[in-house]
Design an enzyme around this catalytic site. Structure first.
Site, PDB file in Angstrom:
ATOM      1  N   LYS A 115      26.283 -24.460   5.893  1.00 41.50           N
ATOM      2  CA  LYS A 115      25.054 -25.029   6.434  1.00 41.50           C
ATOM      3  C   LYS A 115      25.256 -26.442   6.940  1.00 41.50           C
ATOM      4  O   LYS A 115      24.636 -26.847   7.914  1.00 41.50           O
ATOM      5  CB  LYS A 115      23.926 -24.993   5.400  1.00 41.50           C
ATOM      6  CG  LYS A 115      23.355 -23.608   5.202  1.00 41.50           C
ATOM      7  CD  LYS A 115      22.004 -23.652   4.526  1.00 41.50           C
ATOM      8  CE  LYS A 115      21.474 -22.237   4.306  1.00 41.50           C
ATOM      9  NZ  LYS A 115      20.291 -22.192   3.455  1.00 41.50           N
ATOM     10  N   LYS A 197      26.703  -9.573   9.637  1.00 37.48           N
ATOM     11  CA  LYS A 197      25.450  -9.183   8.979  1.00 37.48           C
ATOM     12  C   LYS A 197      24.252  -9.426   9.900  1.00 37.48           C
ATOM     13  O   LYS A 197      24.228 -10.420  10.630  1.00 37.48           O
ATOM     14  CB  LYS A 197      25.319 -10.042   7.712  1.00 37.48           C
ATOM     15  CG  LYS A 197      24.268  -9.584   6.762  1.00 37.48           C
ATOM     16  CD  LYS A 197      24.289 -10.444   5.508  1.00 37.48           C
ATOM     17  CE  LYS A 197      22.906 -10.446   4.887  1.00 37.48           C
ATOM     18  NZ  LYS A 197      22.763 -11.366   3.778  1.00 37.48           N
ATOM     19  N   LYS A 200      18.228 -13.147  10.219  1.00 37.97           N
ATOM     20  CA  LYS A 200      16.929 -13.499  10.793  1.00 37.97           C
ATOM     21  C   LYS A 200      17.037 -14.720  11.689  1.00 37.97           C
ATOM     22  O   LYS A 200      16.089 -15.079  12.360  1.00 37.97           O
ATOM     23  CB  LYS A 200      15.860 -13.654   9.711  1.00 37.97           C
ATOM     24  CG  LYS A 200      16.180 -14.540   8.562  1.00 37.97           C
ATOM     25  CD  LYS A 200      15.044 -14.482   7.531  1.00 37.97           C
ATOM     26  CE  LYS A 200      15.397 -15.319   6.308  1.00 37.97           C
ATOM     27  NZ  LYS A 200      14.327 -15.473   5.359  1.00 37.97           N
TER      28      LYS A 200
END
Ligand code: TRP
Length: 334
Positions: A115, A197, A200
């Protein structure tokens, strides 16, 4: 707890729009196991603040996530579905646990590294201590089990380490939680790149099927899904696109891989993709009807939000009082 059931805690961040990956991988499993446990499902809005949010949109998203939990089938009377920010104990316990967590441990968190690379302009302290807030979420309710995806396993490990460390100093204060890895373990991959994966926050909107996507878009995206070219519907590591579509179809219909191969023997990818699309669209249609109803009934949803915040506060306060006493904070005089 009031009954003999074990406690289950889980939650999702109120960031981005949920996909069928979140649905088949998490939500639908939450529903299957809900009756066996005393459950707490948070809308983890404090965690979402680690990334800059536009306030009005954020508020709407958080409410929308709550409505989706219910629309997907979580009974909000039996399951404590609530906003993390409505229970001040999360932030309070997180502070205390921060003082029992080492910088070295947090430095090893792979999600923090990922992140901070992604948001290089905003590597804030919240992003660094994110796992401690997560530990507080879980330990506050004395959770026995935590359904999490693989990507959150490291955070669950640090939660256990913090709990054990604290218990070693002060006695048995916290239940040390176990991960609950779903039975089906469905991991839904991106339609644009089936080795990745489904996310969203994918920039390619065709890569993910969102729970609020309209039927036409669902079918169109499945038609476009990346596959190989041998045209045989067979579950195989070398065929990640088709295997992913088979997983999705299996989740949507309950059919096994063998049953699916048999159903589509001699048929082409085109036909299969449409069948997958229809099966998913059918589920989403139903979910969206519920979702619209729930969001339209403001007083109903407000009532749930209020009651569950009270219920969550009640349970969390018990733990928090104990923790404060153990570490030697002075009791408040009422
Ligand atoms: N970090 C989790 C995620 O991104 C969300 C979360 C926050 C969570 N607190 C939690 C999940 C506690 C389980 C338990 O998926």
């Amino acid at each position: 707890m009031l009954n003999d059931k074990k406690v289950l805690f889980s939650g999702m961040q109120a960031t981005g729009n949920l996909t069928i990956g979140n649905y088949f991988g998490a939500l639908s499993n939450w529903i299957k196991i809900a009756d066996e446990y005393e459950t707490f499902y948070g809308v983890m809005d404090l965690h979402s603040l680690t990334v800059r949010q536009e306030p009005a949109q954020f508020r709407k998203r958080a409410r929308s996530l709550m409505a989706l939990y219910i629309a997907a089938g979580l009974d909000p009377v039996k399951n404590c579905i609530y906003f993390q920010s409505h229970v001040s104990g999360h932030a309070e316990l997180a502070w205390i646990l921060n003082c029992f967590t080492y910088i070295g441990e947090l430095n090893r968190m792979t999600q923090f590294k990922d992140k901070s690379a992604k948001h290089a302009d905003n590597v804030n302290a919240g992003l660094f201590t994110y796992p401690v807030l997560m530990a507080a979420d879980i330990l506050l309710y004395q959770a026995d089990v935590v359904p999490v995806g693989k990507d959150q396993m490291q955070h669950l490990e640090i939660t256990r380490d913090i709990a054990i460390r604290f218990n070693n100093i002060y006695g048995d204060v916290f239940t040390v939680p176990e991960a609950y890895l779903g039975k089906s373990g469905a991991k839904i991959m991106s339609l644009a790149d089936p080795t990745k994966k489904m996310s969203k926050s994918d920039e390619n909107l065709n890569a993910s099927i969102y729970l609020l996507d309209k039927r036409d878009d669902v079918i169109r995206k499945f038609k476009r899904a990346v596959t190989d070219s041998d045209n045989e519907i067979r579950y195989d590591e070398s065929k990640p696109g088709i295997s992913n579509l088979m997983d999705i179809y299996s989740c949507a219909t309950g059919k096994s891989h063998d049953e699916i191969s048999a159903e589509f023997a001699g048929k082409g990818y085109g036909e299969f993709k449409i069948a997958v699309g229809e099966s998913v669209a059918d589920i989403l249609d139903k979910l969206q009807v519920e979702y619209d109803k729930i969001l339209a009934d403001k007083s109903y949803l407000d009532g749930i939000i209020k009651e569950n915040a009270q219920k969550a506060s009640y349970f969390s306060e018990k733990t928090l009082r104990k923790v404060k006493k153990k570490v030697g904070l002075t009791e408040r005089i009422k």
